[in-house]
Design an enzyme around this catalytic site. Sequence first.
Site, PDB file in Angstrom:
ATOM      1  N   ARG A  97     -15.758  -9.388  -2.825  1.00  0.00           N
ATOM      2  CA  ARG A  97     -14.570  -8.609  -3.334  1.00  0.00           C
ATOM      3  C   ARG A  97     -15.162  -7.178  -3.887  1.00  0.00           C
ATOM      4  NH1 ARG A  97     -10.863 -11.836  -6.226  1.00  0.00           N
ATOM      5  NH2 ARG A  97      -9.685 -12.220  -4.474  1.00  0.00           N
ATOM      6  N   HIS A 131     -24.617 -15.106 -16.051  1.00  0.00           N
ATOM      7  CA  HIS A 131     -24.328 -15.527 -14.619  1.00  0.00           C
ATOM      8  C   HIS A 131     -24.656 -16.583 -14.098  1.00  0.00           C
ATOM      9  CE1 HIS A 131     -23.981 -14.022 -10.268  1.00  0.00           C
ATOM     10  NE2 HIS A 131     -22.916 -13.990 -10.957  1.00  0.00           N
ATOM     11  N   ARG A 190     -24.123  -9.386  -2.581  1.00  0.00           N
ATOM     12  CA  ARG A 190     -23.870  -8.002  -2.939  1.00  0.00           C
ATOM     13  C   ARG A 190     -25.234  -7.474  -3.275  1.00  0.00           C
ATOM     14  NH1 ARG A 190     -18.483  -7.987  -5.078  1.00  0.00           N
ATOM     15  NH2 ARG A 190     -17.761  -9.918  -5.773  1.00  0.00           N
ATOM     16  N   ARG A 199     -18.746 -18.720 -19.369  1.00  0.00           N
ATOM     17  CA  ARG A 199     -18.618 -17.423 -19.827  1.00  0.00           C
ATOM     18  C   ARG A 199     -17.299 -17.090 -19.855  1.00  0.00           C
ATOM     19  NH1 ARG A 199     -20.558 -13.829 -15.354  1.00  0.00           N
ATOM     20  NH2 ARG A 199     -18.424 -13.617 -14.883  1.00  0.00           N
ATOM     21  N   HIS A 209     -21.454 -17.669  -0.169  1.00  0.00           N
ATOM     22  CA  HIS A 209     -21.849 -17.086  -1.612  1.00  0.00           C
ATOM     23  C   HIS A 209     -23.029 -17.491  -1.678  1.00  0.00           C
ATOM     24  CE1 HIS A 209     -20.800 -16.855  -5.814  1.00  0.00           C
ATOM     25  NE2 HIS A 209     -20.700 -15.848  -5.657  1.00  0.00           N
ATOM     26  N   ASN A 265     -12.668  -4.509 -16.188  1.00  0.00           N
ATOM     27  CA  ASN A 265     -12.253  -6.116 -15.736  1.00  0.00           C
ATOM     28  C   ASN A 265     -10.616  -6.156 -15.717  1.00  0.00           C
ATOM     29  OD1 ASN A 265     -14.891  -7.102 -16.162  1.00  0.00           O
ATOM     30  ND2 ASN A 265     -14.382  -7.697 -18.171  1.00  0.00           N
ATOM     31  N   TYR A 304     -28.037  -8.788 -15.538  1.00  0.00           N
ATOM     32  CA  TYR A 304     -27.505 -10.242 -15.223  1.00  0.00           C
ATOM     33  C   TYR A 304     -28.305 -11.326 -15.632  1.00  0.00           C
ATOM     34  CZ  TYR A 304     -23.242  -8.331 -12.572  1.00  0.00           C
ATOM     35  OH  TYR A 304     -22.078  -7.599 -12.410  1.00  0.00           O
TER      36      TYR A 304
END
Length: 699
Positions: free
Chosen positions: A400, A584, A370, A556, A430, A48, A463
Amino acid sequence: MINLKNPDLYNNRELSWLQFNTRVLKQAQDESLPLLERLKFLAIYGTNLDEFYMIRVAGLKKLFAAGIIVSGADKLTPMQQLREIRKYLHQEQQVIEHCLSGIFKKLEPEGISVKLYDEVNQSEKHTLNRYFKENIYPVIIPIAVDATHPFPHLNNLSFGLIVKLSDSDDETIERFGIIRVPRVLSRFIELDNGTYVPIESLVAQHVENLFPGYTLLKYASFRVTRNADMEIEEEEADDFMEILEEGLKLRRKGEMVRLEVGSDTDEEIITFFNRHTNVYKDDIYKFHTFLNQSSLWQIVGNKNFAHLLAEPFKPRTLPPFDNSENIFATLEKEDVIMYHPYASFEPVIKLIQSASKDPDTVSIKMTLYRSGTNSPIVQALMAASESGKQVTVMVELKARFDEENNLIWAKALEKAGAHVIYGIKGFKVHAKAALVTRRKNGKLKQYAHIGTGNYNPATAKIYTDISYMTSKDEVTNDLTRFFHFLTGFSKKGKLDELYMSPAQIKPKVLSLIHNETRKGEDGQIIAKVNSLVDEDVIRALYKASQAGVKIDLIVRGICCLKTGIEGVSENIRVISILGKYLEHPRVFYFKNDAAQVYISSADWMPRNLVRRIELLTAIKDEEAQTQIIQILKLQCSDNVLAHELQSDGSYIKVKPTEDDKLINNHKLLEEYVNKISKASKKETQRSVAQITSRLFMES
């Protein structure tokens, strides 16, 4: 009248993110967790922080260089933010190293240890020396640095050694060099007895083999971080893929924003290094343990010590999919909500695989953000295209740090004959949606999946996310229009049943909050997001709180809203949940709305609401609504994994009283899903539904 634009009413975005990563660090400090589980959280913390420096700190430096004064609702300048970030991280580094040392000390009796070359026995040194000769020496890169050898370019996250050498024939001649350790080499060399030796410790023993005729005087390990936030001007070239590939190369060459060095590094070596790299002094971090916490994944992933991790949970395929031979027939009968990873992601994969093989399938349309490596979904899409079905895939190349992987899949899909779209000019796509069209009884019938998470079977196991599957015409018709918008031109850009950003989601969210505000003390909002940054949404929530609306927010990560401010936010509670799974989903409950429950791919951030293509979906099936509301209320009641936001921006872990029942929502949901799975093998579908309802109500 309170001014809701007062900067004192907002937490700084970057400092709020640091608080989030501190909560990750606190998981590593939690002695009730298994040892490798704690080490895993340290690896997450390091990963992170790498991204934070590459993107956020690099961005603040660019803002400062451009003379930008204010960048957020809190009105802190870029320089003020940079100072606070550096101060925070230098203080926290001591906590990290103390935590890491403590974990390794406790791992030794379990058979795992980290030792330097000098700390192992003679036989192990012999093994290490042979390993160096056979595996490291051929690929390692010794680089002289002097008047005729310029300082090398060091790619982002480059790791290696800085060495000071003397001429063996004339000790008065001293030189500096760099030894680059390629990423193809493991961070640690693992010996047969569970001992891990940091690679720099071994390389340092062989410096004189790498620079023959020179004697090592001193060395230091180093790791560099560069600006990795690509700026791509899409209109500058026709082929976006070519621009992206060039951008990935530039990422490795961005401005250096952080330098990590070993603790025993003296000022002479730092001065030499920084004369060539020019890293600001407060962006230099000295480590007493070893560099690169993200490399701890190598140790965490040792399957011989899996018993030192949290007990794995096997996702369950629940009714109505547990005995479903035909997924299309199932969706024609009912809508289905799945809460991953408790409910398996397999039905989503099965939807695409079944459509790929079904001779009645006409087309498959999907967004891929992703998808991961070796994706069964992408393989099914390729097979469908090769068999003559129409396959349209929106591959978001700007996801990203997944751009390179997405490029590979995009090219493979194109080669298989699929129609691949590479995003919308000026926006990142997205949204998570799939649409299957089949022929049935001479007509076309459509089946949809809309999710809060990515089409990635690997992350779907760790997730938490929500999947909504339906064959309702009002939803599938809107998804058809959505995909037409992605592939064609549209001045409207609006849907009827679904809501799409940038035009629809933010106004809808503000309208939903305003509706609860009008209800006053009878209003209630429960919202679950990854991040809350958007100023308009925060001000709307403040107004709702002032009107007496009860607001529970499960955020979160970043939360720029402040709680506990008299006359502003007394009715707002914010918790952050960190545990076995990464929270998530984006899920919302508005008590007085006709639909009440919504799921979305969008966080409450400006980038999601006004600069991305996202979807917001109302859940109108009563059983599905009830299930989602119960999950939200269960999480609001969590007193094991929850941390509560304080008025000063810090978080305090929620602690149960002696009389309170322990509520760990991750553990409870595992237990309940296991019970439902067992019951489904013995009971009728109606009985299972009753059991499900009762179990959630008990929580």
